[in-house]
Design an enzyme around this catalytic site. Sequence first.
Site, mmCIF file in Angstrom:
data_model
loop_
_atom_site.group_PDB
_atom_site.id
_atom_site.type_symbol
_atom_site.label_atom_id
_atom_site.label_comp_id
_atom_site.label_asym_id
_atom_site.label_seq_id
_atom_site.Cartn_x
_atom_site.Cartn_y
_atom_site.Cartn_z
ATOM 1 N N GLU A 165 0.773 -1.424 -0.082
ATOM 2 C CA GLU A 165 -0.031 0.118 0.011
ATOM 3 C C GLU A 165 0.828 1.231 -0.058
ATOM 4 O O GLU A 165 0.539 2.543 0.612
ATOM 5 C CB GLU A 165 -0.823 0.011 1.255
ATOM 6 C CG GLU A 165 -2.266 -1.164 1.193
ATOM 7 C CD GLU A 165 -3.228 -1.120 2.081
ATOM 8 O OE1 GLU A 165 -2.850 -0.173 3.341
ATOM 9 O OE2 GLU A 165 -4.109 -1.907 2.046
ATOM 10 N N GLU B 168 -5.630 -8.908 0.021
ATOM 11 C CA GLU B 168 -6.252 -8.681 1.616
ATOM 12 C C GLU B 168 -7.580 -8.545 1.092
ATOM 13 O O GLU B 168 -8.157 -7.765 0.196
ATOM 14 C CB GLU B 168 -5.831 -7.472 2.180
ATOM 15 C CG GLU B 168 -4.398 -7.651 2.954
ATOM 16 C CD GLU B 168 -4.079 -6.319 3.558
ATOM 17 O OE1 GLU B 168 -4.862 -5.560 3.832
ATOM 18 O OE2 GLU B 168 -2.665 -6.336 3.821
#
Length: 341
Positions: free
Chosen positions: A127, A264
């Site tokens: 991220e 995720e």
Amino acid sequence: MKMCNGSSFLASLPLLLLLLSFILASFFDTAVGQIGVCYGRNGNNLRPASEVVALYQQRNIRRMRLYDPNQETLNALRGSNIELVLDVPNPDLQRLASSQAEADTWVRNNVRNYANVTFRYISVGNEVQPSDQAASFVLPAMQNIERAVSSLGIKVSTAIDTRGISGFPPSSGTFTPEFRSFIAPVISFLSSKQSPLLVNNYPYFSYTGNMRDIRLDYTLFTAPSTVVNDGQNQYRNLFHAILDTVYASLEKAGGGSLEIVVSESGWPTAGGAATGVDNARTYVNNLIQTVKNGSPRRPGRATETYIFAMFDENSKQGPETEKFWGLFLPNLQPKYVVNFN
């Protein structure tokens, strides 16, 4: 039709059984084998890694994502046949980007030294945003790590979230200008290596960020009918809508050949709006079934997906919900029933 006699049938039986085993293995891999679970370790009450790996095996969880090269966990994974997504932590990116020797050392210490661990992907960064200091180091670190593992047949990627993507309906998906400048060379690299892009896909955050316009049943995979029409594609769940928005964005950025791995996805059981065991159970079990069949934009192919997370993490920083994503309590007991089949 000519009937075979008993002896010829018996002679051919081992071959038939072998063929059947391949068929069953193929089916198993495209169904159960597409699901993994993320093993976050930001807790001061978690059990030893050997017990965690044993729990993965007991629950038939065949894939794990690990956010740093924790030696205890890597040792526990030896000979387990659990396929591993291993992260290069963001603070290490600058060092590995600056030197091939540093990347070679990282791979030697954390991958080559564990020859009987099954590495599936190396995720270089998680991220990272275009404004982050680490942004300029993602691609060169990926390139150095890829050179270090290329002879091992391990794919190298990076994990993104969806903050840099906009557009509705899904076919209108596009990267924001700032994010596109960051991700475009990464897309080119992944395409050249035939590696997937890892994407963290969280309908929970989309829902809680816009509860006025997004329905809960659409988010939990329980909508009784189509919620969003997008040309020939119809969407009954937000997970697929987000996934296909990323696919549309990739296509516009020259990455139409890339496959997405959902690195995720999950639902918290406490700490915020719409949390709770019932919603988490509904989301996770429906997610497992949904990803077997692909998305409206990419039908017919299962989506490899990693559920976040194995355990609650009581040391996690940020909003209170960050501590409560676990499928299991720290004592290894399940919070709720999950059918990994």
